[in-house]
Write a protein that holds these residues in place. Sequence first.
Motif, mmCIF file in Angstrom:
data_model
loop_
_atom_site.group_PDB
_atom_site.id
_atom_site.type_symbol
_atom_site.label_atom_id
_atom_site.label_comp_id
_atom_site.label_asym_id
_atom_site.label_seq_id
_atom_site.Cartn_x
_atom_site.Cartn_y
_atom_site.Cartn_z
ATOM 1 N N TRP A 1 0.820 -1.221 0.000
ATOM 2 C CA TRP A 1 0.000 0.000 0.000
ATOM 3 C C TRP A 1 0.850 1.266 0.000
ATOM 4 O O TRP A 1 0.469 2.265 -0.619
ATOM 5 C CB TRP A 1 -1.017 -0.026 1.149
ATOM 6 N N ILE A 2 2.026 1.221 0.663
ATOM 7 C CA ILE A 2 2.922 2.399 0.617
ATOM 8 C C ILE A 2 3.356 2.627 -0.830
ATOM 9 O O ILE A 2 3.303 3.734 -1.372
ATOM 10 C CB ILE A 2 4.171 2.181 1.515
ATOM 11 N N MET A 3 3.769 1.520 -1.465
ATOM 12 C CA MET A 3 4.242 1.596 -2.855
ATOM 13 C C MET A 3 3.118 2.042 -3.792
ATOM 14 O O MET A 3 3.349 2.835 -4.704
ATOM 15 C CB MET A 3 4.717 0.187 -3.217
ATOM 16 N N ALA A 4 1.898 1.539 -3.561
ATOM 17 C CA ALA A 4 0.774 1.917 -4.429
ATOM 18 C C ALA A 4 0.541 3.430 -4.332
ATOM 19 O O ALA A 4 0.400 4.108 -5.350
ATOM 20 C CB ALA A 4 -0.487 1.157 -4.028
ATOM 21 N N LEU A 5 0.570 3.966 -3.095
ATOM 22 C CA LEU A 5 0.358 5.416 -2.924
ATOM 23 C C LEU A 5 1.468 6.211 -3.601
ATOM 24 O O LEU A 5 1.213 7.206 -4.285
ATOM 25 C CB LEU A 5 0.325 5.782 -1.426
ATOM 26 N N MET A 6 2.712 5.749 -3.416
ATOM 27 C CA MET A 6 3.842 6.468 -4.013
ATOM 28 C C MET A 6 3.738 6.483 -5.530
ATOM 29 O O MET A 6 3.930 7.517 -6.180
ATOM 30 C CB MET A 6 5.170 5.799 -3.618
ATOM 31 N N LEU A 7 3.437 5.317 -6.120
ATOM 32 C CA LEU A 7 3.401 5.229 -7.586
ATOM 33 C C LEU A 7 2.255 6.047 -8.159
ATOM 34 O O LEU A 7 2.420 6.738 -9.172
ATOM 35 C CB LEU A 7 3.304 3.761 -8.031
ATOM 36 N N ILE A 8 1.090 5.998 -7.503
ATOM 37 C CA ILE A 8 -0.044 6.779 -8.012
ATOM 38 C C ILE A 8 0.287 8.279 -7.910
ATOM 39 O O ILE A 8 0.058 9.046 -8.848
ATOM 40 C CB ILE A 8 -1.350 6.401 -7.269
ATOM 41 N N ALA A 9 0.900 8.689 -6.780
ATOM 42 C CA ALA A 9 1.289 10.101 -6.618
ATOM 43 C C ALA A 9 2.293 10.502 -7.706
ATOM 44 O O ALA A 9 2.190 11.590 -8.287
ATOM 45 C CB ALA A 9 1.886 10.320 -5.230
ATOM 46 N N ALA B 1 10.894 5.774 -4.166
ATOM 47 C CA ALA B 1 10.141 4.616 -4.671
ATOM 48 C C ALA B 1 11.104 3.501 -5.087
ATOM 49 O O ALA B 1 10.828 2.317 -4.865
ATOM 50 C CB ALA B 1 9.264 5.029 -5.848
ATOM 51 N N LEU B 2 12.249 3.891 -5.650
ATOM 52 C CA LEU B 2 13.254 2.881 -6.039
ATOM 53 C C LEU B 2 13.783 2.157 -4.798
ATOM 54 O O LEU B 2 13.959 0.931 -4.795
ATOM 55 C CB LEU B 2 14.397 3.570 -6.805
ATOM 56 N N LEU B 3 13.975 2.928 -3.739
ATOM 57 C CA LEU B 3 14.463 2.350 -2.477
ATOM 58 C C LEU B 3 13.426 1.371 -1.894
ATOM 59 O O LEU B 3 13.760 0.243 -1.511
ATOM 60 C CB LEU B 3 14.712 3.502 -1.489
ATOM 61 N N VAL B 4 12.167 1.813 -1.852
ATOM 62 C CA VAL B 4 11.109 0.949 -1.296
ATOM 63 C C VAL B 4 10.927 -0.295 -2.172
ATOM 64 O O VAL B 4 10.717 -1.406 -1.678
ATOM 65 C CB VAL B 4 9.765 1.713 -1.135
ATOM 66 N N ALA B 5 11.060 -0.121 -3.508
ATOM 67 C CA ALA B 5 10.922 -1.268 -4.421
ATOM 68 C C ALA B 5 12.016 -2.303 -4.150
ATOM 69 O O ALA B 5 11.772 -3.517 -4.197
ATOM 70 C CB ALA B 5 10.986 -0.796 -5.876
ATOM 71 N N THR B 6 13.223 -1.817 -3.831
ATOM 72 C CA THR B 6 14.335 -2.735 -3.541
ATOM 73 C C THR B 6 14.054 -3.529 -2.261
ATOM 74 O O THR B 6 14.233 -4.755 -2.220
ATOM 75 C CB THR B 6 15.658 -1.935 -3.400
ATOM 76 N N ILE B 7 13.567 -2.811 -1.241
ATOM 77 C CA ILE B 7 13.226 -3.481 0.022
ATOM 78 C C ILE B 7 12.105 -4.500 -0.236
ATOM 79 O O ILE B 7 12.138 -5.633 0.237
ATOM 80 C CB ILE B 7 12.762 -2.442 1.080
ATOM 81 N N ARG B 8 11.123 -4.075 -1.071
ATOM 82 C CA ARG B 8 9.971 -4.952 -1.347
ATOM 83 C C ARG B 8 10.410 -6.209 -2.090
ATOM 84 O O ARG B 8 9.964 -7.314 -1.766
ATOM 85 C CB ARG B 8 8.944 -4.176 -2.167
ATOM 86 N N LEU B 9 11.290 -6.033 -3.081
ATOM 87 C CA LEU B 9 11.746 -7.206 -3.848
ATOM 88 C C LEU B 9 12.511 -8.163 -2.929
ATOM 89 O O LEU B 9 12.341 -9.391 -3.010
ATOM 90 C CB LEU B 9 12.625 -6.754 -5.018
ATOM 91 N N ALA B 10 13.337 -7.586 -2.037
ATOM 92 C CA ALA B 10 14.113 -8.425 -1.118
ATOM 93 C C ALA B 10 13.152 -9.206 -0.210
ATOM 94 O O ALA B 10 13.321 -10.410 0.018
ATOM 95 C CB ALA B 10 15.047 -7.555 -0.286
ATOM 96 N N TRP B 11 12.131 -8.510 0.296
ATOM 97 C CA TRP B 11 11.163 -9.163 1.195
ATOM 98 C C TRP B 11 10.399 -10.243 0.443
ATOM 99 O O TRP B 11 10.154 -11.338 0.957
ATOM 100 C CB TRP B 11 10.199 -8.113 1.774
#
Length: 187
Positions: A19-27, A61-71
């Motif tokens: 949901w954090i990523m969804a908000l960031m990408l839509i923004a 967003a790139l940083l959060v995407a990296t954390i998300r992919l790792a998770w």
Amino acid sequence: MSIFNTKERYGAVAIALHWIMALMLIALIVMGLYMVGLPDAGFDKTKITLILYHKELGLAALLVATIRLAWRTGSDLPTLLSTLPYWQKVTARFVHLVFYGLMFALPISGLLMSSAAAIPVSAFGMVELPDLVAPSEDLFRRSIQVHRWLGYALLVLIGIHAGAALMHHFVKRDDTLQKMVTPRRAR
Ligand code: HEM
Ligand code: HEM
């Protein structure tokens, strides 16, 4: 409540990241589409200010995407509902895969654009990122096009993905959306 995924349900971390990523990408999409339509020059600095914020948020967003992919790679992947037809399972998984590609391709093409235009990118006002490529007018123009079309593709996929999630919730009344909202209970 559990922070980890199981084979059946998403855990709190995957849900929060989604949901954090969804908000960031839509923004970022709304901001990007709005700012490119503003006038370039003059005393009004709105466009340049928004571009600066867009770059900072894009880097975050790139940083959060990296954390998300790792998770995601280190966690169980919950199965899709067994009641879904095969084509829907394949389409859903394919869209998820493309989302991961876009979460990286968009900020990287943005960075490439700035680098090719010889405009430095500051990471949250702390450090200036090194240039990825030598300045090039041709690469700058191409990366604008790539960035734009990747942005449009992301927008279309969000529409399909969110539409499907809402349809499952309100029409089929199954557990699909609930799985991305409520983490499983710890036993
Ligand atoms: C996931 C992250 C990102 C998304 C979803 C995104 C999305 C967009 C969108 C939709 C546009 C409007 C495109 C158009 O209609 O022409 C745009 C423009 C732009 N983006 Fe991004 N962006 C992201 C990250 C970045 C990053 C990291 C940078 C630079 C470091 C960047 C730099 C720019 C610039 C400079 C423009 C304006 C281009 C022009 O003047 O035509 N973006 N972005
Ligand atoms: C920028 C927007 C979005 C992106 C990039 C995105 C991406 C993803 C990805 C990659 C997954 C797979 C799980 C994972 O690997 O984390 C997923 C699952 C899911 N998303 Fe989104 N999503 C977005 C917005 C939304 C919205 C707005 C909704 C609802 C209205 C939604 C509902 C769901 C649901 C219900 C699942 C779970 C599907 C299942 O496993 O059964 N997403 N999303």
